[in-house]
Design a protein around this motif. Structure first.
Motif, short mmCIF file in Angstrom:
data_model
loop_
_atom_site.label_atom_id
_atom_site.label_comp_id
_atom_site.label_asym_id
_atom_site.label_seq_id
_atom_site.Cartn_x
_atom_site.Cartn_y
_atom_site.Cartn_z
N THR A 84 14.11 64.27 -69.99
CA THR A 84 12.56 64.28 -70.22
C THR A 84 12.26 63.19 -71.29
O THR A 84 11.21 62.22 -70.70
N SER A 85 12.95 63.29 -72.32
CA SER A 85 12.66 62.23 -73.43
C SER A 85 13.06 60.71 -72.84
O SER A 85 12.09 59.79 -72.76
N GLY A 86 14.18 60.59 -72.17
CA GLY A 86 14.34 59.39 -71.83
C GLY A 86 13.69 58.83 -70.51
O GLY A 86 13.65 57.70 -70.22
N LEU A 135 10.53 59.36 -70.26
CA LEU A 135 9.04 59.07 -70.75
C LEU A 135 9.03 57.89 -71.69
O LEU A 135 8.19 57.37 -71.55
N ILE A 136 9.69 57.63 -72.57
CA ILE A 136 9.92 56.65 -73.75
C ILE A 136 9.53 55.27 -73.07
O ILE A 136 8.96 54.41 -73.75
N ALA A 180 10.04 61.49 -64.95
CA ALA A 180 10.60 62.22 -65.96
C ALA A 180 10.89 63.65 -65.33
O ALA A 180 12.12 64.24 -65.49
N GLU A 239 16.57 68.35 -71.62
CA GLU A 239 15.56 67.72 -72.45
C GLU A 239 15.64 66.16 -72.81
O GLU A 239 14.74 65.48 -73.00
N ALA A 240 17.06 65.97 -72.84
CA ALA A 240 17.12 64.50 -73.06
C ALA A 240 16.72 63.66 -71.98
O ALA A 240 16.17 62.49 -72.08
N ALA A 288 14.85 65.37 -65.16
CA ALA A 288 14.86 66.42 -65.69
C ALA A 288 15.78 67.29 -64.82
O ALA A 288 16.25 68.29 -65.25
#
Length: 286
Positions: free
Chosen positions: A193-195, A197-198, A96, A190-191, A100
């Motif tokens: 980081t989310s992408g 980890l998910i 992540a 931000e996207a 990022a």
């Protein structure tokens, strides 16, 4: 009078050693730049250490006496079983951060400046992933010290322990290329980081990292046994000498030959996702 006319040595250009040499030099320059930036923002490294340390403490002391490993509920046995999973989770969660970081460079226009320079196309991404690998290695060192404090030990000798950590770092480097591709694909850090980890949560929890896979439902057990993450965890446990005496080794090939399975999975991920990431970088630069 020119240098050649005076009989002196001809000037050495950046391409004197061929494209491969230039690519290596460019990658090291970019890696150095990213390492310097990490040193200037130490809180990123510090916060990156807090989560794995919390996992070690919580799983060791909260769940340690409740989970059976090899027929034993001894907390000490579970701590040794657990640590390879925590190490592997730590190196993969660095994905992540890699995504990022690249997304942030894209957002700030830094990647566009790199594209305008006469440098190898893949050097920007390779340099970033190498810098992340160094940071991950430092994190593993600190985490290993914490693990020793809570009672973790290796029992197969120093060379095998080093080989176990090498496999973990290789997996982390492989996954950083997945993060690089995500960072090039999304629009904001931000996207990224989310992408980043998910998909890691199901990958790490549907595995043998925290509990033996033989207690899982059939479908999840097969997924866990062929999970590249599980192969590296099993290989690290084997090389650390942390497999309990009566631990039932699953019959799946990756669990029977975890070291080879870990190497094969990591190399395939590096080759596949590096190719996709560099292609994405080039298409974005066109």
């Amino acid at each position: 009078m020119s240098t050649a006319e005076r009989g002196g040595p001809a000037p050495v250009t950046l391409r004197a050693h061929g494209p491969l040499g230039q690519s290596v030099r460019d990658s090291l320059v970019v890696a150095r730049r990213n390492l310097i930036r990490m040193l200037r923002i130490p809180e990123v490294v510090i916060f990156g250490l807090i989560q794995p340390i919390m996992f070690v403490v919580l799983f060791s002391y909260v769940f340690g006496g409740s989970i059976s490993v090899g027929g034993s509920t001894d907390p000490a046995a579970y701590r040794e079983f657990l640590m390879a999973g925590i190490f592997a989770q730590t190196v993969t969660f660095a994905t992540a951060g890699a995504g990022a970081g690249i997304a942030d460079d894209m957002h700030k226009g830094l990647i566009d400046r790199f594209r305008s320079l006469p440098m190898a196309r893949g050097a920007v991404l390779t340099g970033r992933t190498l810098a992340d690998l160094v940071q991950t290695a430092l994190t593993l060192v600190v985490l290993a010290v914490v693990a020793v404090i809570v009672g973790w030990r290796t029992h197969a000798g120093i060379p095998k322990a080093v080989a176990g950590f090498a496999l973990l770092l290789l997996l982390g480097y492989a996954f950083s290329w997945i993060g690089a591709l995500i960072g090039l694909t999304v629009r904001t850090p931000e996207a990224a980081t989310s992408g980043g980890l998910i998909w890691l949560f199901p990958l790490t929890f549907i595995s043998n990292a925290f509990v033996p896979s033989d207690n899982m439902p059939t479908v999840l057990r097969h997924i866990a046994e062929w999970n590249p993450f599980s192969a590296t965890v099993q290989a690290a446990r084997q090389l650390f000498g942390n497999l309990p005496a009566h631990y039932p080794v699953p019959g799946a090939w990756p669990m029977q030959h975890p070291v080879w399975a870990s190497l094969i999975w990591s190399v395939l991920i590096i080759v596949g996702f590096r190719t996709l990431a560099v292609r994405k970088y080039r298409s974005a630069a066109a």
